[in-house]
Design a protein around this motif. Sequence first.
Motif, PDB file in Angstrom:
ATOM      1  N   PRO A  86      52.663  60.429  45.197  1.00 55.07           N
ATOM      2  CA  PRO A  86      53.776  60.209  44.278  1.00 55.07           C
ATOM      3  C   PRO A  86      53.909  58.726  43.940  1.00 55.07           C
ATOM      4  O   PRO A  86      53.736  57.877  44.790  1.00 55.07           O
ATOM      5  CB  PRO A  86      54.996  60.706  45.064  1.00 55.07           C
ATOM      6  CG  PRO A  86      54.455  61.571  46.143  1.00 55.07           C
ATOM      7  CD  PRO A  86      53.076  61.067  46.434  1.00 55.07           C
ATOM      8  N   ASP A  88      56.639  57.203  42.949  1.00 53.18           N
ATOM      9  CA  ASP A  88      57.956  56.642  43.194  1.00 53.18           C
ATOM     10  C   ASP A  88      58.202  56.313  44.663  1.00 53.18           C
ATOM     11  O   ASP A  88      59.312  56.042  45.067  1.00 53.18           O
ATOM     12  CB  ASP A  88      59.051  57.577  42.676  1.00 53.18           C
ATOM     13  CG  ASP A  88      58.993  58.976  43.296  1.00 53.18           C
ATOM     14  OD1 ASP A  88      57.965  59.303  43.918  1.00 53.18           O
ATOM     15  OD2 ASP A  88      59.970  59.722  43.141  1.00 53.18           O
ATOM     16  N   LEU A  89      57.131  56.331  45.485  1.00 54.90           N
ATOM     17  CA  LEU A  89      57.277  55.951  46.888  1.00 54.90           C
ATOM     18  C   LEU A  89      57.457  54.446  46.993  1.00 54.90           C
ATOM     19  O   LEU A  89      56.868  53.693  46.222  1.00 54.90           O
ATOM     20  CB  LEU A  89      56.044  56.360  47.692  1.00 54.90           C
ATOM     21  CG  LEU A  89      55.872  57.846  47.970  1.00 54.90           C
ATOM     22  CD1 LEU A  89      54.543  58.094  48.665  1.00 54.90           C
ATOM     23  CD2 LEU A  89      57.009  58.373  48.804  1.00 54.90           C
ATOM     24  N   TYR A 106      62.768  63.678  62.174  1.00 55.09           N
ATOM     25  CA  TYR A 106      61.935  64.854  61.912  1.00 55.09           C
ATOM     26  C   TYR A 106      61.146  65.247  63.150  1.00 55.09           C
ATOM     27  O   TYR A 106      61.103  66.411  63.534  1.00 55.09           O
ATOM     28  CB  TYR A 106      61.002  64.541  60.736  1.00 55.09           C
ATOM     29  CG  TYR A 106      60.011  65.632  60.414  1.00 55.09           C
ATOM     30  CD1 TYR A 106      60.394  66.747  59.682  1.00 55.09           C
ATOM     31  CD2 TYR A 106      58.684  65.542  60.827  1.00 55.09           C
ATOM     32  CE1 TYR A 106      59.477  67.754  59.367  1.00 55.09           C
ATOM     33  CE2 TYR A 106      57.766  66.534  60.527  1.00 55.09           C
ATOM     34  CZ  TYR A 106      58.163  67.637  59.799  1.00 55.09           C
ATOM     35  OH  TYR A 106      57.260  68.610  59.502  1.00 55.09           O
ATOM     36  N   ALA A 121      61.782  71.102  52.351  1.00 56.27           N
ATOM     37  CA  ALA A 121      61.626  69.823  51.641  1.00 56.27           C
ATOM     38  C   ALA A 121      60.574  69.946  50.545  1.00 56.27           C
ATOM     39  O   ALA A 121      60.742  69.401  49.441  1.00 56.27           O
ATOM     40  CB  ALA A 121      61.245  68.728  52.633  1.00 56.27           C
ATOM     41  N   ARG A 122      59.513  70.655  50.828  1.00 57.96           N
ATOM     42  CA  ARG A 122      58.452  70.839  49.824  1.00 57.96           C
ATOM     43  C   ARG A 122      58.992  71.600  48.610  1.00 57.96           C
ATOM     44  O   ARG A 122      58.734  71.228  47.469  1.00 57.96           O
ATOM     45  CB  ARG A 122      57.287  71.583  50.452  1.00 57.96           C
ATOM     46  CG  ARG A 122      56.116  71.753  49.496  1.00 57.96           C
ATOM     47  CD  ARG A 122      54.965  72.415  50.177  1.00 57.96           C
ATOM     48  NE  ARG A 122      54.080  71.382  50.651  1.00 57.96           N
ATOM     49  CZ  ARG A 122      53.085  71.567  51.491  1.00 57.96           C
ATOM     50  NH1 ARG A 122      52.870  72.764  51.984  1.00 57.96           N
ATOM     51  NH2 ARG A 122      52.302  70.592  51.835  1.00 57.96           N
ATOM     52  N   LEU A 124      62.155  71.840  47.637  1.00 57.32           N
ATOM     53  CA  LEU A 124      63.122  70.983  46.943  1.00 57.32           C
ATOM     54  C   LEU A 124      62.432  69.910  46.102  1.00 57.32           C
ATOM     55  O   LEU A 124      62.887  69.600  45.002  1.00 57.32           O
ATOM     56  CB  LEU A 124      64.074  70.329  47.956  1.00 57.32           C
ATOM     57  CG  LEU A 124      65.081  71.266  48.616  1.00 57.32           C
ATOM     58  CD1 LEU A 124      65.858  70.531  49.706  1.00 57.32           C
ATOM     59  CD2 LEU A 124      66.029  71.856  47.585  1.00 57.32           C
ATOM     60  N   SER A 125      61.350  69.359  46.603  1.00 56.45           N
ATOM     61  CA  SER A 125      60.660  68.323  45.835  1.00 56.45           C
ATOM     62  C   SER A 125      59.945  68.925  44.610  1.00 56.45           C
ATOM     63  O   SER A 125      59.799  68.251  43.597  1.00 56.45           O
ATOM     64  CB  SER A 125      59.652  67.567  46.717  1.00 56.45           C
ATOM     65  OG  SER A 125      58.567  68.384  47.061  1.00 56.45           O
ATOM     66  N   ASP A 126      59.526  70.169  44.716  1.00 53.61           N
ATOM     67  CA  ASP A 126      58.868  70.821  43.576  1.00 53.61           C
ATOM     68  C   ASP A 126      59.842  71.086  42.436  1.00 53.61           C
ATOM     69  O   ASP A 126      59.462  71.043  41.259  1.00 53.61           O
ATOM     70  CB  ASP A 126      58.219  72.141  44.015  1.00 53.61           C
ATOM     71  CG  ASP A 126      56.970  71.927  44.845  1.00 53.61           C
ATOM     72  OD1 ASP A 126      56.421  70.797  44.843  1.00 53.61           O
ATOM     73  OD2 ASP A 126      56.529  72.893  45.514  1.00 53.61           O
ATOM     74  N   ALA A 128      62.617  69.323  41.881  1.00 55.44           N
ATOM     75  CA  ALA A 128      63.298  68.079  41.472  1.00 55.44           C
ATOM     76  C   ALA A 128      62.661  67.469  40.239  1.00 55.44           C
ATOM     77  O   ALA A 128      61.576  67.645  39.867  1.00 55.44           O
ATOM     78  CB  ALA A 128      63.269  67.064  42.606  1.00 55.44           C
TER      79      ALA A 128
END
Length: 128
Positions: A86, A88-89, A106, A121-122, A124-126, A128
């Motif tokens: 990504p 935006d890291l 974690y 989390a995976r 949710l990131s998909d 977003a």
Amino acid sequence: MAHPVDVHVGKRIRQRRWLVGMTQQKLAESVGIKFQQIQKYETGANRVSASRLWDIAEALDVDVSFFFEGLNTEHGNEGAGTEGAPHDLPQDLIGDKEAMDLVRSYYAIPENQRRRLFELARVLSDVA
């Protein structure tokens, strides 16, 4: 002025030490030096000799190569490990306290719950 490789290795020492919950004092005792020397290693002010890096790796339960991971990408050599990452890291993920707190939390979660959290989390990131 500190060499960029020494700074990178120092950051990786600090990151691993912090993730396993070890103090500078405890790490120093494990390798037979003063904690001030660990401070200097972690800032890149002092270079870590090969034998000392070996001892630190053993104390932190990682391979010596761990301390050099990400070195090529950090210093502008694109290619190693950048495909599909990504954009935006944060540039310095190791230095991002929030990211490090998240990673530490974690790994404190039991493995079966951690796996479910990872999948959440995976998803949710998909979306977003």
